[in-house]
Enzyme design. Structure first.
Site, short mmCIF file in Angstrom:
data_model
loop_
_atom_site.label_atom_id
_atom_site.label_comp_id
_atom_site.label_asym_id
_atom_site.label_seq_id
_atom_site.Cartn_x
_atom_site.Cartn_y
_atom_site.Cartn_z
N TYR A 197 -9.62 -1.73 16.08
CA TYR A 197 -8.63 -1.81 15.16
C TYR A 197 -7.94 -0.37 16.22
O TYR A 197 -6.37 -0.20 15.58
CB TYR A 197 -9.36 -0.69 14.23
CG TYR A 197 -8.68 -1.20 12.72
CD1 TYR A 197 -7.97 -1.73 11.82
CD2 TYR A 197 -8.03 -0.31 12.61
CE1 TYR A 197 -7.79 -1.44 10.98
CE2 TYR A 197 -7.57 0.63 11.07
CZ TYR A 197 -7.19 -0.06 9.96
OH TYR A 197 -6.93 -0.38 9.25
N SER A 233 -1.29 2.38 10.28
CA SER A 233 -2.79 2.99 9.82
C SER A 233 -3.17 4.41 9.95
O SER A 233 -2.02 4.85 10.92
CB SER A 233 -3.93 2.20 10.09
OG SER A 233 -5.06 3.21 9.57
P1 NAD Z 1 -7.66 -6.90 2.65
O1 NAD Z 1 -9.19 -7.16 3.35
O2 NAD Z 1 -7.77 -6.35 1.29
O3 NAD Z 1 -6.57 -7.45 2.43
C1 NAD Z 1 -6.30 -8.56 4.51
C2 NAD Z 1 -5.62 -9.44 4.16
O4 NAD Z 1 -5.64 -10.61 4.88
C3 NAD Z 1 -5.82 -10.59 2.67
O5 NAD Z 1 -4.96 -11.04 2.35
C4 NAD Z 1 -6.66 -11.13 4.20
O6 NAD Z 1 -7.07 -13.01 3.38
C5 NAD Z 1 -5.75 -11.49 4.88
N1 NAD Z 1 -5.79 -12.11 6.23
C6 NAD Z 1 -7.19 -11.64 7.12
N2 NAD Z 1 -7.33 -12.44 7.98
C7 NAD Z 1 -6.06 -13.39 8.48
C8 NAD Z 1 -5.59 -14.89 9.60
N3 NAD Z 1 -6.57 -15.38 10.05
N4 NAD Z 1 -5.06 -15.13 8.81
C9 NAD Z 1 -4.25 -14.32 7.99
N5 NAD Z 1 -4.11 -13.92 6.90
C10 NAD Z 1 -5.58 -13.12 7.26
O7 NAD Z 1 -6.80 -5.33 2.93
P2 NAD Z 1 -6.47 -3.83 3.16
O8 NAD Z 1 -6.93 -3.03 3.14
O9 NAD Z 1 -5.71 -4.78 2.14
O10 NAD Z 1 -5.33 -4.31 4.15
C11 NAD Z 1 -4.23 -4.49 4.69
C12 NAD Z 1 -3.07 -4.01 6.11
O11 NAD Z 1 -2.92 -2.41 5.17
C13 NAD Z 1 -3.80 -3.83 7.33
O12 NAD Z 1 -3.43 -4.30 8.53
C14 NAD Z 1 -4.73 -2.74 6.93
O13 NAD Z 1 -5.38 -2.19 8.77
C15 NAD Z 1 -3.80 -2.50 6.90
N6 NAD Z 1 -4.57 -0.39 6.38
C16 NAD Z 1 -6.17 -0.94 5.27
C17 NAD Z 1 -6.06 0.85 5.18
C18 NAD Z 1 -7.46 0.51 4.20
O14 NAD Z 1 -7.99 1.83 4.14
N7 NAD Z 1 -7.80 -0.46 2.90
C19 NAD Z 1 -5.30 1.55 5.29
C20 NAD Z 1 -4.87 2.26 6.43
C21 NAD Z 1 -4.27 0.55 6.69
#
Ligand code: NAD
Length: 260
Positions: A155, A142
């Protein structure tokens, strides 16, 4: 063993992970999906992706809060396709609170999923990757792996940690045909971001529009959310020969946020 490359993407039942898994499947890789959610909805997603792309798509519902579940998921993926070419550690959660009120169980959960699960999955994947002298490990970090924001202590700590893990694994595995890199997105409008808007409204006493414009996009010079496809495209690039010498890097996809 299938001729196709095989990829495992954690947390791929929604958001960025599903986007990455879709890009891999469209590029001809067999894919293992993972994540939590309604089993019927997940089966629909799995079947649609398989039908659209013609590759094999399997699903593993491992809860990655458990170390043994991480290792079990990797072992099953290797067993199912006879190979594991690409591991994407993407599953992640968020919680927003001033540190003095930050629930201890939320801290533990965020460290367990956003940091330790990647360690456990990489630990299990490294032996089979080294044996085949090929592996591409991609950790979804991130912008918060490089800079902090208030109220996100767990986080930001986990994401800074995953960069250290990425660099260490990159050095350990470099001579064995394995590469380990991070992708560091800025804000992408996924459920993870949607869900933190109400908490941020409360923590900062702001409206939804103020949170989006004055908090989320305040540091993103493009003033646009990053698209899921932007992140998926970089992940796919890291699996191509053009990226063979990229190792231990964090590729920022943040509209310039961390250039400031
Ligand atoms: P999201 O909430 O859409 O997806 C998260 C996924 O993780 C889902 O498939 C969920 O089922 C799964 N998950 C949650 N708990 C779990 C568990 N205990 N075991 C297995 N799977 C589990 O989130 P996202 O925004 O797509 O985030 C994905 C990654 O990207 C994360 O690591 C997040 O930190 C990172 N990220 C997101 C952003 C953003 O702005 N959305 C920015 C930077 C980094």
């Amino acid at each position: 063993m299938s001729e196709r490359k095989a990829a495992l993407v954690t947390g791929s039942t929604s958001g960025i992970g599903l986007g990455v898994a879709t890009a891999f499947a469209k590029a001809g890789m067999n894919v293992t999906l993972n994540g939590l959610g309604d089993p019927n909805e997940i089966e629909k997603v799995r079947a649609a992706l398989a039908a659209e792309t013609g590759v094999e798509v399997r699903y593993d519902g491992a809860n990655l809060m458990q170390p043994e579940a991480c290792a079990g998921m990797v072992d099953s993926a290797v067993g199912a396709f006879g190979r594991l070419d690409v591991l994407v550690n993407n599953a992640g959660i968020q919680y927003v609170s001033p540190i003095e009120d930050f629930p201890v169980d939320k801290w533990n959960a965020i460290i367990a999923l956003n940091l330790s699960a990647a360690f456990h999955a990489i630990r299990a994947a490294m032996r089979p990757m080294k044996e085949r002298k090929y592996g591409r490990i991609i950790n979804i970090a991130s912008a918060h792996a490089h800079v902090a924001s208030p109220f996100k202590s767990a986080y930001v700590a986990a994401k800074h940690g995953i960069l250290g893990l990425t660099k260490t694994v990159a050095l350990e595995s470099a001579a064995f045909g394995v590469r380990c890199n991070a992708i560091s997105p800025g804000y992408v409008l996924t459920p993870l971001v949607e869900n933190q808007i109400p908490d941020t409204m409360k923590a900062r006493n702001m409206t939804r529009e103020q949170v989006i414009n004055d908090v989320l996009l305040a540091a993103q010079p493009t003033k646009e959310f990053v698209k899921i496809e932007d992140v998926a495209g970089i992940a796919l690039f890291l699996t191509t020969p053009a990226a063979d010498q990229i190792n231990g890097a964090s590729l920022s996809v943040d509209g310039g946020w961390t250039a400031q």
